[in-house]
Write an enzyme that holds these catalytic residues in place. Structure first.
Site, PDB file in Angstrom:
ATOM      1  N   SER A 133       0.723  -1.345  -0.002  1.00 21.79           N
ATOM      2  CA  SER A 133      -0.207   0.007  -0.090  1.00 21.79           C
ATOM      3  C   SER A 133       0.848   1.386   0.050  1.00 21.79           C
ATOM      4  CB  SER A 133      -1.055   0.042   1.381  1.00 21.79           C
ATOM      5  OG  SER A 133      -1.865  -1.044   1.267  1.00 21.79           O
ATOM      6  N   HIS A 185       0.019   4.211   5.003  1.00 22.30           N
ATOM      7  CA  HIS A 185      -0.602   4.759   3.739  1.00 22.30           C
ATOM      8  C   HIS A 185      -0.013   6.377   3.809  1.00 22.30           C
ATOM      9  CE1 HIS A 185      -3.886   1.811   3.856  1.00 22.30           C
ATOM     10  NE2 HIS A 185      -2.853   1.256   3.438  1.00 22.30           N
TER      11      HIS A 185
END
Length: 270
Positions: A133, A185
């Site tokens: 991610s 993230h």
């Protein structure tokens, strides 16, 4: 009607290879029943010298849904490989993917360190980050700056304006998937902006290969140091042998110590 998959793979060779690698690793992890704690990145394991986890954590996924979501987004972001006219392209994609894997992992650890040492939040000492991610969010961010008119396609069903995708996805995943790594993230977004705005620049084939070499060296060294994998075949044994005779040679200012091997002796370096 879209292009056949075969032609899309040819247009996105680097993206296709990364998806193949992540998928193969996921199948291997499932087959061998390896837990994410064995390959993931955490503050606790990092301070123990498990630096190799920066790499293994990026390419490992804990579930099929986790893998499919990341790879679906990555496939859409593979359009970067086709933007040679904007100074991007395959070379740019590979070089800065390497940068993002390393820097986003280091930034995650730096954030954990700040939260633990400055704010005494011990929870983050054992939080384990796993997944691609960070890099996906990094490419979302770069594309939102370089080509804001693009769209992010997910599963061929959901389409998001790329200009808002990084923060939309950050909020969306945090709500829908509570265990998603907000810090991971966010790290990808920060590194993505640093690259897109030119704060991190100058990568070329030479520097990419140099970085790859250092990554490989630190990866193997930390594997051996941490004892995660038996790498005794890399051990270099001492050649000191008490059976070797020692003789002194006279010199102008005194004596020089010199060790001479026996005529028929053998020295093995394993």
């Amino acid at each position: 009607m879209g292009k056949p998959l075969f032609y899309e793979i040819l247009e996105k060779p680097a993206t296709s290879c990364i998806i193949g690698i992540c998928s193969a690793i996921w199948f291997y992890i499932q087959k061998k029943n390896i837990g994410y704690s064995h390959v993931g990145l955490s503050y606790e394991t990092a301070i123990e010298g498990h630096y190799w986890r920066i790499i293994t954590s990026a390419f490992s996924h804990i579930s099929a849904i986790h893998l499919v979501f990341n790879m679906s987004a990555l496939w859409s972001l593979g359009v970067v490989e086709q933007l040679d006219h904007m100074g991007l392209g395959v070379g740019y994609y590979l070089q800065y993917t390497l940068v993002m894997v390393v820097l986003s992992g280091l930034l995650v650890l730096a954030m954990y360190h700040l939260l633990i040492q400055r704010f005494n939040i011990e929870y983050f000492r054992r939080v384990t980050a796993v997944g691609y991610s960070c890099v996906v969010f990094g490419w979302m961010t770069i594309l939102s700056v370089k080509q804001p008119s693009s769209k992010l396609e997910l599963f061929g069903l959901l389409s998001l304006p790329i200009s808002f995708a990084p923060f939309e996805s950050l909020v969306f995943t945090s709500i829908i998937v509570p265990q998603a790594s907000f810090i991971g993230h966010l790290s990808g977004i920060v590194v993505g902006y640093a690259i897109a705005w030119g704060l991190i620049h100058g990568m070329n084939s030479y520097w990419a290969l140099s970085l790859l070499g250092w990554i490989a060296l630190v990866f193997v060294w930390s594997l051996k140091k941490s004892g995660a994998v038996d790498l005794n075949f890399l051990e270099i044994e001492s050649v000191t042998d008490p059976s070797l005779p020692v003789r002194f040679l006279a010199s102008g200012n005194g004596r020089t110590l010199q060790m001479t091997a026996l005529p028929n002796g053998n020295v093995d370096i394993v």
